[in-house]
Scaffold this motif. Structure first.
Motif, mmCIF file in Angstrom:
data_model
loop_
_atom_site.group_PDB
_atom_site.id
_atom_site.type_symbol
_atom_site.label_atom_id
_atom_site.label_comp_id
_atom_site.label_asym_id
_atom_site.label_seq_id
_atom_site.Cartn_x
_atom_site.Cartn_y
_atom_site.Cartn_z
ATOM 1 N N LEU A 164 0.484 -1.611 0.110
ATOM 2 C CA LEU A 164 -0.120 0.177 0.068
ATOM 3 C C LEU A 164 0.966 1.332 0.140
ATOM 4 O O LEU A 164 0.065 1.946 -0.513
ATOM 5 N N ARG A 165 2.138 1.270 0.085
ATOM 6 C CA ARG A 165 2.891 2.056 0.154
ATOM 7 C C ARG A 165 2.944 2.832 -0.672
ATOM 8 O O ARG A 165 3.437 4.224 -1.234
ATOM 9 N N SER A 166 3.589 2.463 -1.921
ATOM 10 C CA SER A 166 3.236 2.547 -3.065
ATOM 11 C C SER A 166 2.176 3.210 -4.023
ATOM 12 O O SER A 166 2.144 4.074 -4.617
ATOM 13 N N LEU A 167 0.640 3.124 -3.160
ATOM 14 C CA LEU A 167 -0.496 3.715 -3.627
ATOM 15 C C LEU A 167 -0.576 5.289 -3.537
ATOM 16 O O LEU A 167 -0.558 5.336 -2.424
ATOM 17 N N LYS A 168 -1.785 5.549 -4.296
ATOM 18 C CA LYS A 168 -1.527 7.232 -3.819
ATOM 19 C C LYS A 168 -2.861 7.162 -3.321
ATOM 20 O O LYS A 168 -3.720 6.053 -3.367
ATOM 21 N N SER A 169 -2.821 7.708 -1.467
ATOM 22 C CA SER A 169 -3.348 7.341 -0.918
ATOM 23 C C SER A 169 -4.311 9.241 -0.578
ATOM 24 O O SER A 169 -3.057 9.957 -0.189
ATOM 25 N N THR A 170 -5.070 9.731 0.297
ATOM 26 C CA THR A 170 -5.291 10.382 1.381
ATOM 27 C C THR A 170 -5.201 10.429 2.516
ATOM 28 O O THR A 170 -4.628 9.503 3.944
ATOM 29 N N MET A 171 -4.310 11.652 3.159
ATOM 30 C CA MET A 171 -3.594 12.246 4.455
ATOM 31 C C MET A 171 -4.747 11.291 5.441
ATOM 32 O O MET A 171 -4.413 10.793 6.806
ATOM 33 N N LEU A 172 -6.037 11.786 5.414
ATOM 34 C CA LEU A 172 -6.769 10.711 6.429
ATOM 35 C C LEU A 172 -7.383 9.594 6.445
ATOM 36 O O LEU A 172 -7.104 8.555 7.334
ATOM 37 N N ASN A 216 -5.304 4.027 9.181
ATOM 38 C CA ASN A 216 -4.657 3.270 9.126
ATOM 39 C C ASN A 216 -3.367 2.714 9.066
ATOM 40 O O ASN A 216 -2.431 2.668 8.300
ATOM 41 N N TYR A 217 -2.816 3.853 10.420
ATOM 42 C CA TYR A 217 -1.058 4.426 10.333
ATOM 43 C C TYR A 217 -0.035 3.029 10.292
ATOM 44 O O TYR A 217 0.846 3.533 9.955
ATOM 45 N N GLU A 218 -1.064 1.927 10.648
ATOM 46 C CA GLU A 218 -0.294 0.633 11.431
ATOM 47 C C GLU A 218 0.426 0.122 9.587
ATOM 48 O O GLU A 218 1.062 -0.457 9.159
ATOM 49 N N LEU A 219 0.023 0.887 8.354
ATOM 50 C CA LEU A 219 -0.284 0.109 6.861
ATOM 51 C C LEU A 219 0.760 0.792 6.345
ATOM 52 O O LEU A 219 1.870 0.576 5.315
#
Length: 86
Positions: free
Chosen positions: A14-22, A27-30
């Motif tokens: 998931l680190r490589s995907l674009k995601s929002t800050m929310l 989901n900070y464990e990811l």
């Protein structure tokens, strides 16, 4: 190498995907690295709790007395008896 130039490859997660800050905040464990000391402490704590529960169940099943409430409301300890013995 910039993150913007990095191309997502299989296995990046998931680190490589674009995601929002929310999403990252919820989901900070990811997105953080695993902390081995916290994992070891958590594992020891969980197994200690399970061991204590097993210990308490084992001791409570082997008691020869049980608490019974009498008609006047007081608690009395009575010896367990079997209906099968004469």
């Amino acid at each position: 190498m910039n993150k913007k130039d990095h191309k997502a490859e299989p296995g990046d997660g998931l680190r490589s995907l674009k995601s929002t800050m929310l999403f990252r905040a919820v989901n900070y464990e990811l997105y953080i690295r695993p902390n081995k000391m916290v994992m070891i402490f958590g594992t020891i704590a969980i197994f200690s709790c399970i061991g204590y529960i097993v210990y308490m169940r084992h001791n409570s099943d082997n008691t020869k007395y049980y608490s019974a409430v009498t008609s006047d409301g007081s608690v009395d300890f009575k010896k367990k008896t079997s209906k099968w013995t004469v």
